[in-house]
Scaffold this motif. Structure first.
Motif, PDB file in Angstrom:
ATOM      1  N   GLY A   1     -24.066 -12.057 -29.267  1.00 38.66           N
ATOM      2  CA  GLY A   1     -24.971 -10.969 -28.895  1.00 38.66           C
ATOM      3  C   GLY A   1     -25.269 -10.102 -30.108  1.00 38.66           C
ATOM      4  O   GLY A   1     -24.353  -9.695 -30.822  1.00 38.66           O
TER       5      GLY A   1
ATOM      6  N   ILE B   1     -28.397  -6.067 -27.278  1.00 44.79           N
ATOM      7  CA  ILE B   1     -28.163  -6.306 -25.848  1.00 44.79           C
ATOM      8  C   ILE B   1     -28.782  -5.152 -25.055  1.00 44.79           C
ATOM      9  O   ILE B   1     -28.582  -3.983 -25.410  1.00 44.79           O
TER      10      ILE B   1
ATOM     11  N   TRP C   1     -22.720  -9.206 -21.714  1.00 40.24           N
ATOM     12  CA  TRP C   1     -22.711  -9.195 -23.172  1.00 40.24           C
ATOM     13  C   TRP C   1     -22.516  -7.791 -23.735  1.00 40.24           C
ATOM     14  O   TRP C   1     -22.950  -6.809 -23.137  1.00 40.24           O
TER      15      TRP C   1
ATOM     16  N   THR D   1     -20.208  -9.709 -29.141  1.00 40.69           N
ATOM     17  CA  THR D   1     -19.507 -10.701 -28.300  1.00 40.69           C
ATOM     18  C   THR D   1     -19.974 -12.103 -28.696  1.00 40.69           C
ATOM     19  O   THR D   1     -21.174 -12.327 -28.912  1.00 40.69           O
TER      20      THR D   1
ATOM     21  N   LEU E   1     -30.071 -12.706 -29.519  1.00 47.92           N
ATOM     22  CA  LEU E   1     -28.789 -13.381 -29.762  1.00 47.92           C
ATOM     23  C   LEU E   1     -28.997 -14.357 -30.900  1.00 47.92           C
ATOM     24  O   LEU E   1     -30.133 -14.762 -31.170  1.00 47.92           O
TER      25      LEU E   1
END
Ligand code: SIN
Length: 271
Positions: free
Chosen positions: A109, A112, A232, A236, A260
């Motif tokens: 991520g 987000i 997310w 992460t 991402l």
């Protein structure tokens, strides 16, 4: 390294810094956890693109994504925003139209949305195991036609010179036949190997039979009982085995931006 199992698949892994894996032992430990849990979540990693591709290379040769615009790229940025709405909200496995579909994905991520934008994975192994012996025996005799074009075709039709590009793509990536039930090369476990993006038909069945069977199998794969869901955060990283799981990016955050970055490990011939 601490591992907390989540649902029928998936585990949260903590106490590990993916930037500084200390040699083959920790790579093997993570590989063993992938084989066992199929999807792993690592929080607060914050790798840049090079670090992410280097991490993936610890687990095997890179998979390069055959892309439509830039021919090949080994770091894929997946961004959706007000101009490019979310589009991955269908359960799928990636690139199964290739003879050797990718084995592992490392997805991090970057941006987000404040709410929404989760990803869901489902376990194609549990889905297979949930079926009756007679159904399993029948499925074990079948092969399916997979094709990249099945997914990409609508994109070509929107382009100027799309027809020429489509023919070129068709030549580079002809349809391929894979067994409907796949055996995992590390664990020997069987799983359903069909998905809505790339599986065109079940070979040897009539069109309506093929459609009905695939639709039944998708219903089994998508059962919430066979799934795990990730919320997310930036930094992460989710790592998953593309051979025996399907995934779905929940499209509930438009028009917010979601970005991402993804690296992948090459797979093997499906058997
Ligand atoms: C993908 O489908 O590979 C990406 C999943 C996601 O965007 O959450």
């Amino acid at each position: 390294m601490n591992i907390k199992p989540l649902n029928v698949l998936g585990a949260e892994v903590s106490n590990v810094d993916l930037k500084a894996l200390s040699g083959r032992n920790s790579v093997q430990e993570i590989q063993d956890a992938i084989d066992k849990y199929k999807v792993l979540f690592f929080r607060d990693q914050n790798l840049d693109g090079d670090e992410l591709t280097n991490l993936a290379k610890e687990f095997g040769p890179p998979f390069v994504q055959p892309a439509l615009s830039e021919k090949y790229q080994d770091l894929l940025v997946i961004e959706t925003n007000s101009e490019k709405p979310p589009y991955l909200n269908t359960f799928h496995q990636d690139m199964t139209g290739l003879e050797e579909p990718p084995a592992l994905f490392f997805l991090e991520g970057v941006i987000i949305p404040d709410s929404g934008g989760d990803t869901i994975w489902s376990c194609n192994e549990t889905a297979y195991e949930s079926l009756s012996t007679s159904m399993k025996e029948f499925l074990n005799t079948l092969n399916c036609k997979h094709s990249l074009l099945y997914y990409y075709e609508p994109i070509f039709s929107k382009w100027e010179h799309g027809q020429e590009k489509k023919l070129e793509f068709q030549k580079d990536f002809p349809p391929i036949s894979h067994p409907l039930v796949r055996t995992h090369p590390h664990t020997g476990k069987k799983c359903l190997f069909v998905n809505k993006f790339f599986t065109e038909s079940v070979e040897g069945l009539k069109e309506d039979e093929s459609k009905a069977l695939l639709s039944f199998l998708y219903g089994v794969i998508e059962k919430p009982e066979f799934c795990v869901r990730l919320k997310w955060e930036s930094g992460t990283i989710a790592v998953w085995d593309n051979r025996c799981t399907s995934h779905y990016a929940v499209a509930d955050y438009y028009p917010e931006t979601r970005r991402l970055q993804r690296a992948a490990v090459a797979g093997e011939k499906v058997s």
